[in-house]
Write a protein that holds these residues in place. Structure first.
Motif, PDB file in Angstrom:
ATOM      1  N   SER A 203       0.828  -1.213   0.000  1.00 50.43           N
ATOM      2  CA  SER A 203       0.000   0.000   0.000  1.00 50.43           C
ATOM      3  C   SER A 203       0.860   1.260   0.000  1.00 50.43           C
ATOM      4  CB  SER A 203      -0.910  -0.026   1.236  1.00 50.43           C
ATOM      5  OG  SER A 203      -1.669   1.160   1.307  1.00 50.43           O
ATOM      6  N   VAL A 204       1.896   1.263   0.831  1.00 47.91           N
ATOM      7  CA  VAL A 204       2.792   2.439   0.901  1.00 47.91           C
ATOM      8  C   VAL A 204       3.489   2.647  -0.440  1.00 47.91           C
ATOM      9  CG1 VAL A 204       4.838   3.418   2.008  1.00 47.91           C
ATOM     10  CG2 VAL A 204       3.144   2.203   3.391  1.00 47.91           C
ATOM     11  N   ALA A 205       4.030   1.550  -1.010  1.00 48.21           N
ATOM     12  CA  ALA A 205       4.753   1.653  -2.287  1.00 48.21           C
ATOM     13  C   ALA A 205       3.814   2.094  -3.408  1.00 48.21           C
ATOM     14  CB  ALA A 205       5.402   0.308  -2.625  1.00 48.21           C
ATOM     15  N   SER A 206       2.590   1.564  -3.411  1.00 47.87           N
ATOM     16  CA  SER A 206       1.627   1.916  -4.467  1.00 47.87           C
ATOM     17  C   SER A 206       1.246   3.392  -4.398  1.00 47.87           C
ATOM     18  CB  SER A 206       0.373   1.045  -4.342  1.00 47.87           C
ATOM     19  OG  SER A 206       0.696  -0.309  -4.560  1.00 47.87           O
ATOM     20  N   ASP A 207       1.099   3.915  -3.179  1.00 42.31           N
ATOM     21  CA  ASP A 207       0.782   5.344  -3.015  1.00 42.31           C
ATOM     22  C   ASP A 207       1.861   6.213  -3.652  1.00 42.31           C
ATOM     23  OD1 ASP A 207      -1.562   4.808  -1.716  1.00 42.31           O
ATOM     24  OD2 ASP A 207      -0.774   5.142   0.311  1.00 42.31           O
TER      25      ASP A 207
END
Length: 500
Positions: A203-207
């Motif tokens: 989720s962090v990387a996708s953001d």
């Protein structure tokens, strides 16, 4: 200096075309017109319509590009829109135009802080204190900047010690003041992946990738999550992409190399196993386990694979240990529980097998799992009764003839007459064994009783508990005179048949 890409769009450099009507206005008119736009921008800012506020501040700047407060206002608006890099450029332009512009320095410091550059932020806040020594906001922000530097220091120590939970904690605290810092987010995401918290890391990387699709660090973290979830082919694609964006990305290079090596070694082991080369497969899985200790999911599978090979090689204790290691790495790994349970069954450790099968059945209530559990429970029940096969010294597949021979040998060995001159304690023990031998023969020599015994039925409930060992002995050896033991010169152990 502000980047050309930003100011060519939003600023009023001399080469930006001017509205033809504005060309006929003098400086005072332009300033009045700019003030009108600024006031309109302020009105929208108060209403929290930051996009419209931004548009009007930009119009004001187009009218008067040398007014520091307009850049300061637009910087404040961009900060509310979380566009901190652009806000930083505007605030820097503001303080270049007016070095005494306190709000400009404060906003520049806040932008640096939000972007994770605590040292640059501190310099800006120190400048504010030079202009206003009692500025409470600057004093507080310096403390915030110092806190970020301390969390960075602690995170670095934590990462070196592989204390990834500490790193995540430090980055969470730092991100409270540095919400737009990609560097902190990436470090947090990497540690979440190393902790096995893949959805959070993804989720962090996708953001970040939504904002910057070419971010090599974010691509690396996405690949790392896939790699640790045993999706090695997809992981390699992300690592390769990360290296295209950042050719010097050492972590991506190492992870890519490990992923390829792990996949190759695992496939070699699988091939050797399918071909029946169990020793070679065992060695290959062992080599694969040394490639990357951080890859929990793949290593759990490798331990389970090695356990399967170990059971084929009759290394049951090692196989059980490998299954335990696999379960320690992945507590949800049903296949490892099943493999360990089977090894426990093969080792006649039925209580342990029942525990594992219960765990499996609680997780996946299938007919097969229910059957395995019932079978283990039956074997456990059987193991707690007298083992008549052991009493006679035969295996469970002994023939009728072998059972008779075993009874003859054991009955003569433990007959009370043979031990008549022994101590009372020995006589008592031998009499007990003699009775057990008789019970064993009664059950195992009768096909129906033997079948019920093998299927775990309680024979005492069927009225088979009381057995007269002497009658069985007489019936077996035959003759009305029975059988007697006598001592002789060569010792009490000698005996002979005496028929009446």
């Amino acid at each position: 200096m502000p980047s050309p890409s930003f100011h060519s769009k939003m600023s009023s450099d001399s080469d930006v075309p001017m509205d033809p009507e504005m060309a006929f206005l003098d400086d005072e008119d332009l300033e009045r017109e700019a003030e009108v736009f600024k006031e309109q921008g302020n009105a929208y800012y108060v209403k929290k319509d930051y996009s419209e506020a931004f548009n009007y501040y930009t119009k004001a700047i187009d009218m008067c590009p040398k007014n520091a407060s307009y850049y300061g206002n637009r910087a404040a608006t961009l900060m509310m829109l979380s566009r901190y890099r652009e806000a930083l450029e505007d605030s820097q332009q503001a303080v270049r135009l007016d070095d005494t512009f306190v709000k400009g320095h404060l906003r520049e410091g806040k932008c640096h802080l939000s972007l994770g550059n605590a040292m640059a932020a501190s310099r800006c806040f120190q400048k504010v204190l030079e202009l206003e020594s009692d500025n409470g906001q600057a004093q507080q922000e310096i403390k915030n900047a110092d806190s970020i530097l301390e969390y960075e220091r602690m995170a670095e120590i934590g990462f070196d010690k592989r204390d990834f939970r500490m790193v995540v904690f430090c980055m969470d605290r730092a991100l409270e003041s540095a919400a737009a810092c990609h560097r902190f987010k990436i470090l947090k995401a990497e540690c979440l992946a190393l902790l096995g918290r893949y959805p959070e890391a993804q989720s962090v990387a996708s953001d970040i990738l939504r904002m910057d699709s070419t971010n090599g660090d974010a691509l690396y973290v996405r690949g790392l999550c896939l790699y640790y979830e045993d999706c090695i082919d997809k992981a390699v694609q992300f690592f390769v992409q990360a290296l295209r964006m950042a050719p010097d990305h050492e972590k991506a290079r190492l992870a890519c190399r490990n992923a390829k090596a792990l996949k190759a070694k695992k496939e070699e082991g699988n091939k050797a196993f399918k071909e029946g080369n169990y020793t070679e497969a065992y060695d290959l899985y062992t080599e694969a386990l040394t490639i990357d200790p951080n890859n929990i999911k793949t290593n759990a599978k490798l331990y389970c694979n090695r356990a399967t090979v170990g059971s084929k090689l009759s290394k049951l204790e090692q196989a059980i240990d490998d299954c335990t290691k696999a379960i320690k790495l992945d507590e949800t790994y049903i296949k490892a529980y099943l493999r360990r349970a089977q090894c426990y069954m093969d080792s006649e450790m039925y209580e342990e097998a029942v525990r594992d099968y219960e765990k499996v059945y609680q997780t996946e209530k299938t007919k097969d799992h229910k059957h395995l559990l019932k079978n283990a429970q039956l074997e456990l029940k059987k193991s707690k009764r007298k083992d008549y096969y052991k009493v006679l010294g035969v295996d469970k597949h002994a023939t009728e003839d072998e059972i008779k021979k075993a009874y003859r040998k054991r009955a003569l060995m433990h007959h009370p007459d043979r031990h008549s001159s022994a101590t009372q304690e020995v006589q008592k023990e031998e009499e007990k064994k003699f009775k057990e031998v008789g019970e064993a023969f009664t059950i195992l020599s009768d096909p129906k009783k033997k079948s019920r015994y093998d299927n775990g039925h309680d024979l005492e409930e069927d009225g088979m508990g009381d057995v007269d060992a002497n009658n069985i002995f007489k019936a077996f050896f035959g003759g009305p005179g029975g059988f007697s033991f006598e001592g002789s010169a060569s010792g009490p152990g000698n005996f002979f048949f005496q028929f009446g």
